[in-house]
Design a protein around this motif. Structure first.
Motif, PDB file in Angstrom:
ATOM      1  N   ASN A  25       0.829  -1.198   0.000  1.00 19.80           N
ATOM      2  CA  ASN A  25       0.000   0.000   0.000  1.00 19.80           C
ATOM      3  C   ASN A  25       0.861   1.245   0.000  1.00 19.80           C
ATOM      4  O   ASN A  25       1.880   1.329   0.687  1.00 19.80           O
ATOM      5  N   LEU A  32      -8.054   0.448  -0.319  1.00 22.46           N
ATOM      6  CA  LEU A  32      -8.230  -0.444   0.834  1.00 22.46           C
ATOM      7  C   LEU A  32      -9.694  -0.535   1.234  1.00 22.46           C
ATOM      8  O   LEU A  32     -10.200  -1.615   1.560  1.00 22.46           O
ATOM      9  N   LEU A  36     -10.082  -4.430   0.568  1.00 18.65           N
ATOM     10  CA  LEU A  36      -9.444  -5.169   1.660  1.00 18.65           C
ATOM     11  C   LEU A  36     -10.376  -6.191   2.299  1.00 18.65           C
ATOM     12  O   LEU A  36      -9.937  -7.290   2.659  1.00 18.65           O
ATOM     13  N   ASN A 100      -3.077  -3.620  -3.704  1.00 16.04           N
ATOM     14  CA  ASN A 100      -4.204  -3.117  -2.909  1.00 16.04           C
ATOM     15  C   ASN A 100      -5.423  -2.792  -3.756  1.00 16.04           C
ATOM     16  O   ASN A 100      -6.455  -2.376  -3.223  1.00 16.04           O
TER      17      ASN A 100
END
Length: 317
Positions: A25, A32, A36, A100
């Motif tokens: 990242n 994110l 994520l 990411n």
């Protein structure tokens, strides 16, 4: 791996039965938040770790709120260095890498593990995130992308990890070429499919810088791995093609800088060629065999020649 200033982070323990999923990242808070959670839902036994390259956009606070383990770097050292930090930190046999900007299904890791464990010569496997028309069986490929991949961490450490001189772009290609020279294989696993927002972080870097790295890294890659005959027949013509291309926008100054300062890279190139020779177990260049006769711009050169021939023939007729 280059030596950089020692950085302090909390000790992170991962069980030998778990696979560390390393997410890189850099100022990617918005990414994110999008992707994520899908990584955290991965079913195969794992531990998600984010290596953060000095983000200043609130990424660390967000990761803390999610309870995700973080290795925070004090500035942006580049993806190659960040991945090497993870390789050095953990002593597991396997290690997965994700960008990411990748969304994964909960079972994305299982097919990768199955294929990697099936053959000790397989050093890295990649998920499909683009169009793939060659069936569902695993297939050898020239290089793997760390956007979504599983690797034998111990093998990567043994061959020297990612080349930090590249900083960003072509570094996974270079590692793949090195793995082939060392007698290992790289595979695509179509049963593992992910969604990749291509260059989500790449877009955050200054365009002049990325244009410079793209051009420079391709050229030093070829100089590092081409044999003497290939340098004469492929690299030198390609160099002049790239020189002509560098005068076209965008980012002409950055591309021209990459071309004209290549001489300063000769010390690195000679050292790299020596390092590669030491790990080479076969002179058969499987990497280039997969790419065929038109790798890295050779088709452009051939097209120029064919264009000249076409014009000459037109005049004759």
């Amino acid at each position: 791996m280059n030596n950089k200033k020692d950085l302090n982070w909390n000790n992170i323990f991962v069980s030998m039965q778990e696979i560390p999923i390393v997410v890189l990242n850099y100022n990617g808070l918005h990414l994110l938040k999008l992707y994520l959670d899908s990584v955290l839902r991965t079913e195969y036994p794992n531990e998600v770790i984010v290596v953060d390259n000095g983000s200043k956009d609130g990424s660390l606070e967000y990761l803390k709120s999610k309870g995700v383990k973080v290795i925070p770097l004090d500035r942006n050292y580049g993806p190659s260095y960040a991945r090497n930090v993870a390789i050095r930190t953990f002593k597991t046999k396997y290690m997965a890498f994700l960008d990411n900007d990748v969304e994964v299904p909960k079972d994305w890791l299982d097919p990768l593990v199955e294929v990697t464990k099936s053959d000790e010569s397989i050093a890295a496997v990649q998920s499909v995130y683009t169009e793939w028309s060659w069936g569902e069986e695993p297939s050898e490929i020239p290089w793997f992308s760390t956007a979504a991949a599983l690797t034998r961490r111990d093998v990567l450490e043994r061959v020297g990890g990612f080349d930090e001189h590249y900083f960003f772009y072509w570094e996974d290609t270079e590692l793949s070429w090195r793995l082939y020279r060392a007698g290992y294989r790289v595979m695509m696993v179509p049963k593992s499919r992910v969604i990749h927002e291509a260059h989500g972080t790449f877009k955050r870097l200054p365009s002049q810088f990325t244009s410079y790295l793209t051009m420079r890294n391709q050229l030093i890659l070829l100089l590092s791995y081409y044999n003497k005959k290939q340098i004469l027949s492929n690299f030198i013509p390609l160099y002049f093609v790239r020189l002509i291309q560098s005068f076209s926008p965008p980012n002409r100054k950055a591309k021209l800088k990459a071309i004209l300062t290549l001489g300063k890279e000769m010390g690195y190139v000679m050292k790299k060629r020596s390092e590669v020779r030491k790990i080479t177990v076969s002179n058969e260049d499987r990497f280039l065999n997969y790419l065929g006769k038109d790798p890295f711009g050779f088709m452009e050169i051939r097209s120029i020649i064919e264009g000249i021939k076409y014009r000459l023939l037109s005049k004759e007729t």
